[in-house]
Design a protein around this motif. Structure first.
Motif, PDB file in Angstrom:
ATOM      1  N   GLY A 110       9.671  86.460  -4.192  1.00  0.00           N
ATOM      2  CA  GLY A 110       9.757  87.891  -3.844  1.00  0.00           C
ATOM      3  C   GLY A 110       9.010  88.762  -4.830  1.00  0.00           C
ATOM      4  N   SER A 111       7.755  88.374  -5.130  1.00  0.00           N
ATOM      5  CA  SER A 111       7.015  89.114  -6.165  1.00  0.00           C
ATOM      6  C   SER A 111       5.792  89.835  -5.613  1.00  0.00           C
ATOM      7  CB  SER A 111       6.635  88.174  -7.315  1.00  0.00           C
ATOM      8  OG  SER A 111       6.077  86.977  -6.833  1.00  0.00           O
TER       9      SER A 111
ATOM     10  N   ILE B 252      10.669  94.618  -8.356  1.00  0.00           N
ATOM     11  CA  ILE B 252      11.068  93.944  -9.599  1.00  0.00           C
ATOM     12  C   ILE B 252      10.300  92.629  -9.780  1.00  0.00           C
ATOM     13  CG2 ILE B 252      13.008  92.783 -10.745  1.00  0.00           C
ATOM     14  CD1 ILE B 252      14.871  94.884  -9.388  1.00  0.00           C
TER      15      ILE B 252
ATOM     16  N   LEU C 244       6.711  88.483   1.115  1.00  0.00           N
ATOM     17  CA  LEU C 244       6.156  88.918   2.387  1.00  0.00           C
ATOM     18  C   LEU C 244       5.208  90.088   2.148  1.00  0.00           C
ATOM     19  CD1 LEU C 244       9.511  88.949   4.413  1.00  0.00           C
ATOM     20  CD2 LEU C 244       7.960  87.015   4.025  1.00  0.00           C
TER      21      LEU C 244
ATOM     22  N   MET D  57      11.596  82.512   2.339  1.00  0.00           N
ATOM     23  CA  MET D  57      12.866  82.147   1.687  1.00  0.00           C
ATOM     24  C   MET D  57      13.989  81.838   2.690  1.00  0.00           C
ATOM     25  SD  MET D  57      12.290  81.943  -1.519  1.00  0.00           S
ATOM     26  CE  MET D  57      10.589  81.491  -1.254  1.00  0.00           C
ATOM     27  N   LEU D  58      13.698  81.999   3.977  1.00  0.00           N
ATOM     28  CA  LEU D  58      14.655  81.582   5.016  1.00  0.00           C
ATOM     29  C   LEU D  58      14.509  80.103   5.333  1.00  0.00           C
ATOM     30  CD1 LEU D  58      14.127  84.575   7.488  1.00  0.00           C
ATOM     31  CD2 LEU D  58      16.292  84.006   6.357  1.00  0.00           C
TER      32      LEU D  58
ATOM     33  N   ALA E 101      13.777  87.014  -4.760  1.00  0.00           N
ATOM     34  CA  ALA E 101      13.663  87.574  -3.397  1.00  0.00           C
ATOM     35  C   ALA E 101      15.026  88.049  -2.921  1.00  0.00           C
ATOM     36  CB  ALA E 101      13.107  86.527  -2.441  1.00  0.00           C
ATOM     37  N   GLY E 102      15.038  89.189  -2.263  1.00  0.00           N
ATOM     38  CA  GLY E 102      16.317  89.699  -1.776  1.00  0.00           C
ATOM     39  C   GLY E 102      16.127  90.790  -0.749  1.00  0.00           C
TER      40      GLY E 102
ATOM     41  N   CYS F   9      20.475  88.762  -9.908  1.00  0.00           N
ATOM     42  CA  CYS F   9      21.736  89.164  -9.272  1.00  0.00           C
ATOM     43  C   CYS F   9      21.717  90.673  -9.083  1.00  0.00           C
ATOM     44  CB  CYS F   9      22.913  88.687 -10.114  1.00  0.00           C
ATOM     45  SG  CYS F   9      23.312  86.944  -9.866  1.00  0.00           S
TER      46      CYS F   9
ATOM     47  N   PRO G 217      20.881  94.022 -12.392  1.00  0.00           N
ATOM     48  CA  PRO G 217      20.498  95.439 -12.515  1.00  0.00           C
ATOM     49  C   PRO G 217      21.425  96.349 -11.715  1.00  0.00           C
ATOM     50  CG  PRO G 217      18.658  94.070 -11.700  1.00  0.00           C
ATOM     51  CD  PRO G 217      19.921  93.273 -11.572  1.00  0.00           C
TER      52      PRO G 217
ATOM     53  N   PHE H 250      20.869 100.478 -10.238  1.00  0.00           N
ATOM     54  CA  PHE H 250      19.794 101.003  -9.383  1.00  0.00           C
ATOM     55  C   PHE H 250      18.473 101.022 -10.142  1.00  0.00           C
ATOM     56  CE2 PHE H 250      23.362 102.696  -6.919  1.00  0.00           C
ATOM     57  CZ  PHE H 250      22.964 102.262  -5.657  1.00  0.00           C
TER      58      PHE H 250
HETATM   59  P1  NAD Z   1      11.658  94.854  -2.934  1.00  0.00           P
HETATM   60  O1  NAD Z   1      11.978  95.067  -1.480  1.00  0.00           O
HETATM   61  O2  NAD Z   1      10.695  95.773  -3.597  1.00  0.00           O
HETATM   62  O3  NAD Z   1      11.206  93.336  -3.156  1.00  0.00           O
HETATM   63  C1  NAD Z   1      11.808  92.258  -2.479  1.00  0.00           C
HETATM   64  C2  NAD Z   1      10.852  91.097  -2.469  1.00  0.00           C
HETATM   65  O4  NAD Z   1      11.462  90.015  -1.740  1.00  0.00           O
HETATM   66  C3  NAD Z   1       9.524  91.415  -1.761  1.00  0.00           C
HETATM   67  O5  NAD Z   1       8.448  90.800  -2.435  1.00  0.00           O
HETATM   68  C4  NAD Z   1       9.727  90.801  -0.384  1.00  0.00           C
HETATM   69  O6  NAD Z   1       8.500  90.443   0.257  1.00  0.00           O
HETATM   70  C5  NAD Z   1      10.522  89.552  -0.779  1.00  0.00           C
HETATM   71  N1  NAD Z   1      11.183  88.943   0.375  1.00  0.00           N
HETATM   72  C6  NAD Z   1      12.046  89.500   1.261  1.00  0.00           C
HETATM   73  N2  NAD Z   1      12.352  88.607   2.228  1.00  0.00           N
HETATM   74  C7  NAD Z   1      11.665  87.454   1.945  1.00  0.00           C
HETATM   75  C8  NAD Z   1      11.561  86.187   2.561  1.00  0.00           C
HETATM   76  N3  NAD Z   1      12.205  85.902   3.696  1.00  0.00           N
HETATM   77  N4  NAD Z   1      10.755  85.267   1.989  1.00  0.00           N
HETATM   78  C9  NAD Z   1      10.061  85.534   0.846  1.00  0.00           C
HETATM   79  N5  NAD Z   1      10.136  86.726   0.223  1.00  0.00           N
HETATM   80  C10 NAD Z   1      10.932  87.672   0.753  1.00  0.00           C
HETATM   81  O7  NAD Z   1      13.086  94.911  -3.664  1.00  0.00           O
HETATM   82  P2  NAD Z   1      13.469  94.983  -5.221  1.00  0.00           P
HETATM   83  O8  NAD Z   1      14.230  96.234  -5.379  1.00  0.00           O
HETATM   84  O9  NAD Z   1      12.319  94.692  -6.099  1.00  0.00           O
HETATM   85  O10 NAD Z   1      14.528  93.763  -5.291  1.00  0.00           O
HETATM   86  C11 NAD Z   1      14.234  92.509  -5.896  1.00  0.00           C
HETATM   87  C12 NAD Z   1      15.528  91.808  -6.246  1.00  0.00           C
HETATM   88  O11 NAD Z   1      16.272  92.615  -7.155  1.00  0.00           O
HETATM   89  C13 NAD Z   1      16.448  91.561  -5.046  1.00  0.00           C
HETATM   90  O12 NAD Z   1      17.078  90.298  -5.178  1.00  0.00           O
HETATM   91  C14 NAD Z   1      17.469  92.674  -5.151  1.00  0.00           C
HETATM   92  O13 NAD Z   1      18.692  92.336  -4.555  1.00  0.00           O
HETATM   93  C15 NAD Z   1      17.585  92.795  -6.659  1.00  0.00           C
HETATM   94  N6  NAD Z   1      18.115  94.087  -7.100  1.00  0.00           N
HETATM   95  C16 NAD Z   1      17.454  95.256  -6.847  1.00  0.00           C
HETATM   96  C17 NAD Z   1      17.998  96.462  -7.275  1.00  0.00           C
HETATM   97  C18 NAD Z   1      17.324  97.796  -7.042  1.00  0.00           C
HETATM   98  O14 NAD Z   1      17.958  98.827  -7.292  1.00  0.00           O
HETATM   99  N7  NAD Z   1      16.089  97.858  -6.616  1.00  0.00           N
HETATM  100  C19 NAD Z   1      19.237  96.458  -7.948  1.00  0.00           C
HETATM  101  C20 NAD Z   1      19.878  95.244  -8.180  1.00  0.00           C
HETATM  102  C21 NAD Z   1      19.308  94.061  -7.759  1.00  0.00           C
END
Ligand code: NAD
Length: 259
Positions: free
Chosen positions: A12-13, A17, A37, A64-65, A91-92, A141, A185, A187
């Motif tokens: 998920g890069s 994050i 994605l 990741m599914l 990824a999330g 997490c 983290p 927000f």
């Molecule tokens: P984001 O949406 O910017 O990034 C998510 C990444 O996951 C993207 O690169 C996306 O393409 C990838 N992804 C989603 N579905 C996928 C799949 N099926 N296969 C492969 N990749 C996939 O979100 P973010 O805010 O950077 O979040 C990243 C992680 O940090 C997540 O696990 C999220 O739960 C966690 N997190 C975020 C926050 C926040 O406030 N932003 C807080 C706590 C935890």
């Protein structure tokens, strides 16, 4: 150059994050496999940002599914780069809904992407790490791995599960030179959160500034965490200095879970 000679996979890069962590790892000398994605243009832009630090970088499209694609991503990185020293399960996705209306397919997708994908990636990466007697596993997490919010049943369940997986894997590998830790983290200012502000402002009939304040009301510092701050913690956990840290879940949440 704290990570020179290391190879990392960051799931998920292509955004947020994960992209920040991939860049920080490359800045510290690591070769990096990015994943996630996005449109071809998004992926090119992410690759360019990580490559700008002068290291070897590859993109793997594993979804990741799909457990088989996750295992193949790890095997390809081992083959092409010769080793996987650092695995970041980042990824999330999120979905917000009352429990009785929570779409079953959203529950399944959140559990698969936010929790099971980490199991599949760890399962595939551990044999190489054990063989080399060195490895760093970092699971992304959330404050929601330690506390809960209404309407986020799947996300809270997945992140609590990921925190448990972190501890179990840490204990299993404690004598093998391989650590497994979680970062939680609060927000973080990413495109994911940024996009929610105008929607929240609209749905509540408030200004965007008030919507931001509302989001931050759970975070005692009243400041968003930055991607760079989370990435700096990930870099630290990947270094030699962090060798005795395993099974830990590091809050980086402006005091949210201290309340
Ligand atoms: P984001 O949406 O910017 O990034 C998510 C990444 O996951 C993207 O690169 C996306 O393409 C990838 N992804 C989603 N579905 C996928 C799949 N099926 N296969 C492969 N990749 C996939 O979100 P973010 O805010 O950077 O979040 C990243 C992680 O940090 C997540 O696990 C999220 O739960 C966690 N997190 C975020 C926050 C926040 O406030 N932003 C807080 C706590 C935890």
């Amino acid at each position: 150059m704290q990570l020179k000679g290391k190879t990392a996979i960051v799931t998920g890069s292509t955004s947020g994050i994960g992209l920040g962590i991939a860049e920080a790892f490359a800045r510290e000398g690591a070769e990096v496999v990015i994943n996630g994605l996005g449109s071809p243009a998004d992926i090119e832009a992410a690759l360019a940002r990580v490559k700008a630090h002068g290291r070897r970088v590859a993109y793997d499209p594993a979804n990741m599914l799909k457990p088989a694609e996750i295992a193949a991503m790890v095997a390809k990185a081992e083959k092409d780069f010769g080793r996987v020293d650092i695995l970041v399960n980042n990824a999330g996705i999120q979905h917000v809904s009352p429990i009785e209306e929570f779409p079953i397919e959203k529950w399944d997708a959140i559990i698969a992407i936010n929790l099971s994908s980490a199991f599949h990636a760890i399962r595939a990466a551990v044999p190489g790490m054990k063989k080399r007697k060195t490895g760093r596993i970092i699971n992304m997490c959330s404050a929601h791995s330690l506390t809960a919010s209404p309407y986020k049943a799947a996300y809270v369940a997945a992140k609590h599960g990921l925190a448990g997986l972190t501890k179990s894997v840490a204990l299993e590998l404690a004598e093998q030179g391989v650590t497994c830790n979680a970062i939680s983290p609060g927000f973080v200012w990413t495109p994911l959160v940024e996009k929610q502000i105008p929607d929240l402002a609209k749905s509540e009939g408030i200004s965007e500034a008030d919507a931001k304040r509302k989001v931050l009301s759970r975070q005692p510092t009243r400041q968003f965490v930055t991607v760079e701050q989370v990435a700096a913690l990930a870099v630290f956990l990947a270094t030699e200095a962090a060798a005795p840290i395993t099974g830990a879940n590091y809050s980086i949440d402006g005091g949210w879970t201290a309340e």
